[in-house]
Design a protein around this motif. Structure first.
Motif, PDB file in Angstrom:
ATOM      1  N   TRP A  24      31.673 -33.940 117.802  1.00 60.63           N
ATOM      2  CA  TRP A  24      30.513 -33.157 118.111  1.00 60.63           C
ATOM      3  C   TRP A  24      30.642 -31.997 116.907  1.00 60.63           C
ATOM      4  N   ALA A  25      30.882 -32.299 115.722  1.00 65.53           N
ATOM      5  CA  ALA A  25      30.709 -31.448 114.545  1.00 65.53           C
ATOM      6  C   ALA A  25      29.425 -31.693 113.884  1.00 65.53           C
ATOM      7  N   TRP A  26      28.621 -30.636 113.890  1.00 60.32           N
ATOM      8  CA  TRP A  26      27.121 -30.789 113.412  1.00 60.32           C
ATOM      9  C   TRP A  26      27.131 -30.267 111.866  1.00 60.32           C
ATOM     10  N   THR A  27      26.603 -31.188 111.219  1.00 59.62           N
ATOM     11  CA  THR A  27      26.365 -30.791 109.680  1.00 59.62           C
ATOM     12  C   THR A  27      24.909 -31.035 109.329  1.00 59.62           C
ATOM     13  N   MET A  28      24.283 -30.530 108.281  1.00 60.39           N
ATOM     14  CA  MET A  28      23.026 -30.882 107.709  1.00 60.39           C
ATOM     15  C   MET A  28      22.931 -32.038 107.340  1.00 60.39           C
ATOM     16  N   GLY A  29      23.841 -32.719 106.678  1.00 63.96           N
ATOM     17  CA  GLY A  29      23.878 -34.074 106.583  1.00 63.96           C
ATOM     18  C   GLY A  29      23.581 -35.165 107.564  1.00 63.96           C
ATOM     19  N   ARG A  30      24.477 -34.950 108.698  1.00 64.08           N
ATOM     20  CA  ARG A  30      24.414 -35.356 109.644  1.00 64.08           C
ATOM     21  C   ARG A  30      22.968 -35.578 110.459  1.00 64.08           C
ATOM     22  N   GLY A  31      22.388 -34.331 110.195  1.00 62.54           N
ATOM     23  CA  GLY A  31      21.239 -34.252 111.307  1.00 62.54           C
ATOM     24  C   GLY A  31      20.012 -34.989 110.243  1.00 62.54           C
ATOM     25  N   TRP A  32      20.066 -34.901 108.968  1.00 61.89           N
ATOM     26  CA  TRP A  32      18.977 -35.605 108.179  1.00 61.89           C
ATOM     27  C   TRP A  32      19.304 -36.981 108.110  1.00 61.89           C
ATOM     28  N   LEU A  33      20.690 -37.415 107.848  1.00 59.71           N
ATOM     29  CA  LEU A  33      20.939 -38.840 107.532  1.00 59.71           C
ATOM     30  C   LEU A  33      21.263 -39.677 108.747  1.00 59.71           C
ATOM     31  N   GLN A  34      21.412 -39.447 109.963  1.00 57.99           N
ATOM     32  CA  GLN A  34      21.863 -39.999 111.061  1.00 57.99           C
ATOM     33  C   GLN A  34      21.018 -39.690 112.084  1.00 57.99           C
ATOM     34  N   VAL A  35      20.792 -38.332 112.639  1.00 53.54           N
ATOM     35  CA  VAL A  35      20.231 -38.127 113.898  1.00 53.54           C
ATOM     36  C   VAL A  35      18.784 -38.376 113.861  1.00 53.54           C
ATOM     37  N   LEU A  36      18.063 -37.971 112.620  1.00 54.37           N
ATOM     38  CA  LEU A  36      16.694 -38.136 112.378  1.00 54.37           C
ATOM     39  C   LEU A  36      16.492 -39.488 112.539  1.00 54.37           C
ATOM     40  N   PRO A  37      16.895 -40.480 111.587  1.00 50.44           N
ATOM     41  CA  PRO A  37      16.493 -41.783 111.682  1.00 50.44           C
ATOM     42  C   PRO A  37      16.864 -42.303 112.928  1.00 50.44           C
ATOM     43  N   GLY A  38      17.944 -41.974 113.624  1.00 44.99           N
ATOM     44  CA  GLY A  38      18.097 -42.539 115.047  1.00 44.99           C
ATOM     45  C   GLY A  38      17.177 -42.293 116.016  1.00 44.99           C
TER      46      GLY A  38
END
Length: 213
Positions: free
Chosen positions: A54-68
């Motif tokens: 559950w560690a949030w990073t900007m990279g995870r938000g743009w590259l994984q959460v958004l396309p998901g």
């Protein structure tokens, strides 16, 4: 004529829900996986850095959460819609989401979108498996399902035509007006002669004058 043509065009957009249901459901599941796995993967020692759940990073938000999230929305449109245009929109959203999973990390640096981290792997096999299940393999599978659904939706089959005819049959309102009283022959037990319907739909009768002989 214009109304009939409009109804025909609208009817041509109707499709059975089953046309994109399977692909849509699979895309939804893959999108959920892609958006959640960076946060729950560390619980199973299967993660990219930072290796914390559950560690949030900007990279995870743009590259994984958004396309998901985009994949989930597109899959839901494919799964639930009976409109060809809406389902096609969902399939192309899925294609875009999958493509972003594949190429997102290559353009994240120049665009300033952050970094997805490095695979936390004990050997090369685990590293390759992480790469496939987090990004490239996941994205390629979503692209395949979205493109497959788009191809199926772009073809109008005999089943689509039968479905359209079964669900878009409309009756001409001119032909379905109630039969007026003067169109029906008078029966023997009707001593009165029916006149045409009045302004407010009330039937008026004119009794024949019978003169005694």
């Amino acid at each position: 004529m214009v109304d009939t043509t409009t109804r025909a065009r609208r009817g041509s957009m109707k499709i059975p829900r089953s046309r994109g249901a399977v692909s849509g459901l699979l895309v939804v599941l893959l999108g959920i996986w892609g958006a959640l796995v960076p946060f729950i993967g560390p619980l199973f020692d299967f993660a990219f850095s930072p290796d914390r759940p559950w560690a949030w990073t900007m990279g995870r938000g743009w590259l994984q959460v958004l396309p998901g999230v985009v994949a989930v929305v597109g899959g839901l449109l494919m799964f639930a819609s009976r409109n060809r245009a809406t389902a096609m929109l969902g399939s192309w959203m899925a294609v875009a989401a999958g493509a972003w999973f594949v190429v997102g990390r290559a353009v994240a640096g120049p665009l300033g979108l952050g970094d997805a981290g490095q695979p936390v792997a004990a050997d090369e096999a685990q590293r390759v498996w992480l790469e496939l299940t987090y990004f490239s393999g996941l994205g390629a599978l979503i692209v395949f399902l979205g493109a497959l659904a788009a191809g199926r939706l772009s073809v109008r089959t005999a089943r689509d035509i039968a479905y359209r005819e079964a669900h878009t049959q409309t009756v001409d309102p001119v032909a379905t007006q109630h039969t007026t009283s003067w169109d029906q022959p008078a029966t023997a037990d009707e001593p009165a002669e029916r006149r045409r319907t009045g302004l407010f739909g009330r039937r008026r009768r004119r009794v024949r004058d019978k003169l005694p002989i």
